[in-house]
Design an enzyme around this catalytic site. Sequence first.
Site, PDB file in Angstrom:
ATOM      1  N   LYS A   1     -10.648 -11.654 -16.510  1.00 42.98           N
ATOM      2  CA  LYS A   1     -10.861 -11.824 -17.953  1.00 42.98           C
ATOM      3  C   LYS A   1     -10.300 -13.159 -18.466  1.00 42.98           C
ATOM      4  O   LYS A   1     -10.951 -13.842 -19.263  1.00 42.98           O
ATOM      5  CB  LYS A   1     -10.184 -10.670 -18.698  1.00 42.98           C
ATOM      6  CG  LYS A   1     -10.530 -10.595 -20.171  1.00 42.98           C
ATOM      7  CD  LYS A   1     -11.839  -9.883 -20.364  1.00 42.98           C
ATOM      8  CE  LYS A   1     -12.193  -9.665 -21.809  1.00 42.98           C
ATOM      9  NZ  LYS A   1     -13.409  -8.847 -21.937  1.00 42.98           N
TER      10      LYS A   1
ATOM     11  N   SER B   1     -23.943  -8.994 -27.315  1.00 39.59           N
ATOM     12  CA  SER B   1     -23.303  -8.047 -28.237  1.00 39.59           C
ATOM     13  C   SER B   1     -22.365  -8.751 -29.204  1.00 39.59           C
ATOM     14  O   SER B   1     -21.951  -8.172 -30.200  1.00 39.59           O
ATOM     15  CB  SER B   1     -22.500  -7.026 -27.432  1.00 39.59           C
ATOM     16  OG  SER B   1     -21.367  -7.669 -26.853  1.00 39.59           O
TER      17      SER B   1
ATOM     18  N   GLU C   1       4.123 -10.954  -6.502  1.00 40.60           N
ATOM     19  CA  GLU C   1       3.028 -11.049  -7.478  1.00 40.60           C
ATOM     20  C   GLU C   1       3.389 -10.481  -8.844  1.00 40.60           C
ATOM     21  O   GLU C   1       2.691 -10.736  -9.814  1.00 40.60           O
ATOM     22  CB  GLU C   1       1.773 -10.342  -6.920  1.00 40.60           C
ATOM     23  CG  GLU C   1       1.871  -8.825  -6.764  1.00 40.60           C
ATOM     24  CD  GLU C   1       2.514  -8.367  -5.459  1.00 40.60           C
ATOM     25  OE1 GLU C   1       3.263  -9.170  -4.851  1.00 40.60           O
ATOM     26  OE2 GLU C   1       2.306  -7.214  -5.049  1.00 40.60           O
TER      27      GLU C   1
ATOM     28  N   GLY D   1       0.839  -1.193   0.000  1.00 38.66           N
ATOM     29  CA  GLY D   1       0.000   0.000   0.000  1.00 38.66           C
ATOM     30  C   GLY D   1       0.869   1.236   0.000  1.00 38.66           C
ATOM     31  O   GLY D   1       2.050   1.169   0.321  1.00 38.66           O
TER      32      GLY D   1
ATOM     33  N   CYS E   1       5.176  -6.161   1.626  1.00 40.47           N
ATOM     34  CA  CYS E   1       5.522  -4.741   1.652  1.00 40.47           C
ATOM     35  C   CYS E   1       4.785  -4.030   2.801  1.00 40.47           C
ATOM     36  O   CYS E   1       5.068  -4.303   3.954  1.00 40.47           O
ATOM     37  CB  CYS E   1       5.246  -4.111   0.293  1.00 40.47           C
ATOM     38  SG  CYS E   1       6.096  -2.551   0.068  1.00 40.47           S
ATOM     39  N   TYR E   2       3.817  -3.154   2.502  1.00 38.67           N
ATOM     40  CA  TYR E   2       3.099  -2.489   3.603  1.00 38.67           C
ATOM     41  C   TYR E   2       2.527  -3.525   4.567  1.00 38.67           C
ATOM     42  O   TYR E   2       2.546  -3.323   5.786  1.00 38.67           O
ATOM     43  CB  TYR E   2       1.957  -1.613   3.061  1.00 38.67           C
ATOM     44  CG  TYR E   2       1.252  -0.844   4.163  1.00 38.67           C
ATOM     45  CD1 TYR E   2       1.715   0.409   4.560  1.00 38.67           C
ATOM     46  CD2 TYR E   2       0.152  -1.386   4.831  1.00 38.67           C
ATOM     47  CE1 TYR E   2       1.104   1.104   5.591  1.00 38.67           C
ATOM     48  CE2 TYR E   2      -0.470  -0.694   5.868  1.00 38.67           C
ATOM     49  CZ  TYR E   2       0.013   0.549   6.237  1.00 38.67           C
ATOM     50  OH  TYR E   2      -0.594   1.231   7.258  1.00 38.67           O
TER      51      TYR E   2
ATOM     52  N   GLY F   1     -19.470  -9.584 -28.062  1.00 37.78           N
ATOM     53  CA  GLY F   1     -18.206  -9.433 -27.331  1.00 37.78           C
ATOM     54  C   GLY F   1     -17.998 -10.642 -26.422  1.00 37.78           C
ATOM     55  O   GLY F   1     -18.921 -11.434 -26.214  1.00 37.78           O
ATOM     56  N   VAL F   2     -16.778 -10.748 -25.876  1.00 37.32           N
ATOM     57  CA  VAL F   2     -16.427 -11.939 -25.108  1.00 37.32           C
ATOM     58  C   VAL F   2     -17.330 -12.146 -23.884  1.00 37.32           C
ATOM     59  O   VAL F   2     -17.880 -13.228 -23.674  1.00 37.32           O
ATOM     60  CB  VAL F   2     -14.961 -11.858 -24.613  1.00 37.32           C
ATOM     61  CG1 VAL F   2     -14.605 -13.049 -23.743  1.00 37.32           C
ATOM     62  CG2 VAL F   2     -14.019 -11.765 -25.790  1.00 37.32           C
ATOM     63  N   ASP F   3     -17.496 -11.087 -23.097  1.00 35.13           N
ATOM     64  CA  ASP F   3     -18.188 -11.278 -21.825  1.00 35.13           C
ATOM     65  C   ASP F   3     -19.656 -11.675 -22.005  1.00 35.13           C
ATOM     66  O   ASP F   3     -20.123 -12.635 -21.394  1.00 35.13           O
ATOM     67  CB  ASP F   3     -18.060 -10.024 -20.949  1.00 35.13           C
ATOM     68  CG  ASP F   3     -16.597  -9.649 -20.719  1.00 35.13           C
ATOM     69  OD1 ASP F   3     -15.747 -10.548 -20.841  1.00 35.13           O
ATOM     70  OD2 ASP F   3     -16.308  -8.479 -20.438  1.00 35.13           O
ATOM     71  N   SER F   4     -20.365 -10.958 -22.872  1.00 33.83           N
ATOM     72  CA  SER F   4     -21.782 -11.314 -23.029  1.00 33.83           C
ATOM     73  C   SER F   4     -21.914 -12.666 -23.735  1.00 33.83           C
ATOM     74  O   SER F   4     -22.853 -13.425 -23.480  1.00 33.83           O
ATOM     75  CB  SER F   4     -22.565 -10.217 -23.753  1.00 33.83           C
ATOM     76  OG  SER F   4     -22.232 -10.147 -25.112  1.00 33.83           O
ATOM     77  N   SER F   5     -20.959 -13.003 -24.588  1.00 30.41           N
ATOM     78  CA  SER F   5     -21.007 -14.314 -25.253  1.00 30.41           C
ATOM     79  C   SER F   5     -20.835 -15.441 -24.245  1.00 30.41           C
ATOM     80  O   SER F   5     -21.522 -16.466 -24.307  1.00 30.41           O
ATOM     81  CB  SER F   5     -19.899 -14.434 -26.301  1.00 30.41           C
ATOM     82  OG  SER F   5     -20.104 -13.502 -27.326  1.00 30.41           O
TER      83      SER F   5
ATOM     84  N   HIS G   1       7.734  -7.695  -3.858  1.00 31.27           N
ATOM     85  CA  HIS G   1       6.440  -8.071  -4.438  1.00 31.27           C
ATOM     86  C   HIS G   1       6.517  -9.381  -5.228  1.00 31.27           C
ATOM     87  O   HIS G   1       6.959  -9.376  -6.379  1.00 31.27           O
ATOM     88  CB  HIS G   1       5.952  -6.944  -5.358  1.00 31.27           C
ATOM     89  CG  HIS G   1       5.547  -5.729  -4.605  1.00 31.27           C
ATOM     90  ND1 HIS G   1       4.278  -5.552  -4.088  1.00 31.27           N
ATOM     91  CD2 HIS G   1       6.253  -4.637  -4.225  1.00 31.27           C
ATOM     92  CE1 HIS G   1       4.215  -4.400  -3.448  1.00 31.27           C
ATOM     93  NE2 HIS G   1       5.401  -3.830  -3.511  1.00 31.27           N
TER      94      HIS G   1
END
Length: 511
Positions: free
Chosen positions: A367, A221, A169, A53, A80-81, A223-227, A167
């Site tokens: 995603k 639409s 990550e 942070g 870290c923090y 698009g990926v998400d709605s598909s 870090h």
Amino acid sequence: MDKILILDYGSQYTQLIARRVREIGVYSELFAWDINPDNIREYNPKGIILSGGPESVHADGAPTIPDVVFELGVPVLGICYGMQAMSERFGGKVESSGKQEFGYAKVEVTAENPLFAETPATLDVWMSHGDKVTRMPADFELVAQTSSAPISGFANREKHYYGIQFHPEVTHTAHGKTLLSNFVVDICGAEADWTTGNIVDRLVEDVRQTVGNDKVLLGLSGGVDSSVVAVLLHKAIGDQLTCVFVDNGLLRLNEGDQVMETFAKNLGVNVIRVDAEDKFMSALKGLDDPEAKRKAIGHTFIEVFDEAASSLDGIKYLAQGTIYPDVIESAGAKTGKAHVIKSHHNVGGLPEDMALALLEPLRDLFKDEVREVGVALGLAPEMVYRHPFPGPGLGVRILGEVNRDFAETLRRADAIFIEALVEAGLYHDVSQAFAVFLPVKSVGVTGDGRRYAHVIALRAVKTIDFMTAEWARLPYELLDEVSRRIVNEISDVSRVVYDITGKPPGTIEWE
Ligand code: XMP
């Protein structure tokens, strides 16, 4: 299912911790550090990671670690923090380093310990901090050091508390994933069962439980998400799902037919296709300001969608392709404040008597997880890994006033560019590629004489987050081939240019 809780102290990397832990195969979620402790208890984590942070532990009102973290009897890793806050908490000392330290450092492992298992004795790590621990709390031992931060890692093995100053990550940290895996799998004992197969089973089960025998409406639409939502809901509730696909005349070449082919024909999903090109073209008539165009497209979409939806009976849920980064973006991290069910007004202006509840089955997924779920549910990888396409579609890629002819020209030019990229094996080397229609005319000569016609700009960018981007250094041969094909095959184009503007100062789209 075993879960890891990540307490968010505001680091720009917090989301990455959650992604890495999930890549290891363990479900994890972000919680705000000051969330109601009951939410943490209820979540029942196998382990807790305290993120980095921007604050100093000595700042007024600096974030602290809630008691519940140490009452649960689970392992805790401070990054870290998170490490500094842990040190403060147990009586260690944290001091300002005098200067900020960003970048690579060499960490030396000073004592064999489970967190650093299977890593070399020294590793290159990514540091980003101002403060550092200068005295360890009692009961902690030193496990790692760097030349600038002599206490870069500490551990209380009995309690399974660990802290690291760097870090793990970020991909710059060598063996970072091993460290996280050591913590999550070995130290916390979490079972790595967050696999695509399990995710799909769980999502399907959740949807069935929530929806019961009710009906669901989805704006598809392409698009990926709605598909992915469409195939998921279809698998879970079959015919209880109806999708509305609005063809606004601003889609890519053959896109409308492809959507119908994929969903209606091959997968047997109920899809109502609304051909609304005329409506959109009239709404866009006379508009050349980008924001006015976006608004007109948005409003028209809502109108058309509402009209189609209001002809349907007994719909209880409106499904949306919201994903975890959207959720995090709006709230930062799970805050424990009552989850506000967004009204349908956020989506559109559906008639008042159609009060729909929102169904967002992908809201916990990143995603890449959404894509894997899509492929597992039978969507073609070409569709799932397609470049992003803006909601207003070609409407923001035809500069100035939009008309049908311009859209048709652009569609064809765009298809030539994308086809060439795919053939050259470069489509996935770039993050987004497309053509833009410029409504200016330029003189050219072709076999049949002088041509006074429009200009097509090609744009291809590489980016990680779409916030900044660099223009893609595509091979000249490829650009040459695309340019020739466009001018030869499309009589309304006399010239092709390549956009070499980064973001910043440019944006990715031209409008
Ligand atoms: P810019 O042009 O802002 O684009 O650099 C960043 C990313 O966002 C997409 N984009 C949009 N997506 N509606 C959308 O759904 C929009 O109005 C819109 N404008 C830009 C763009 O394609 C790129 O991926």
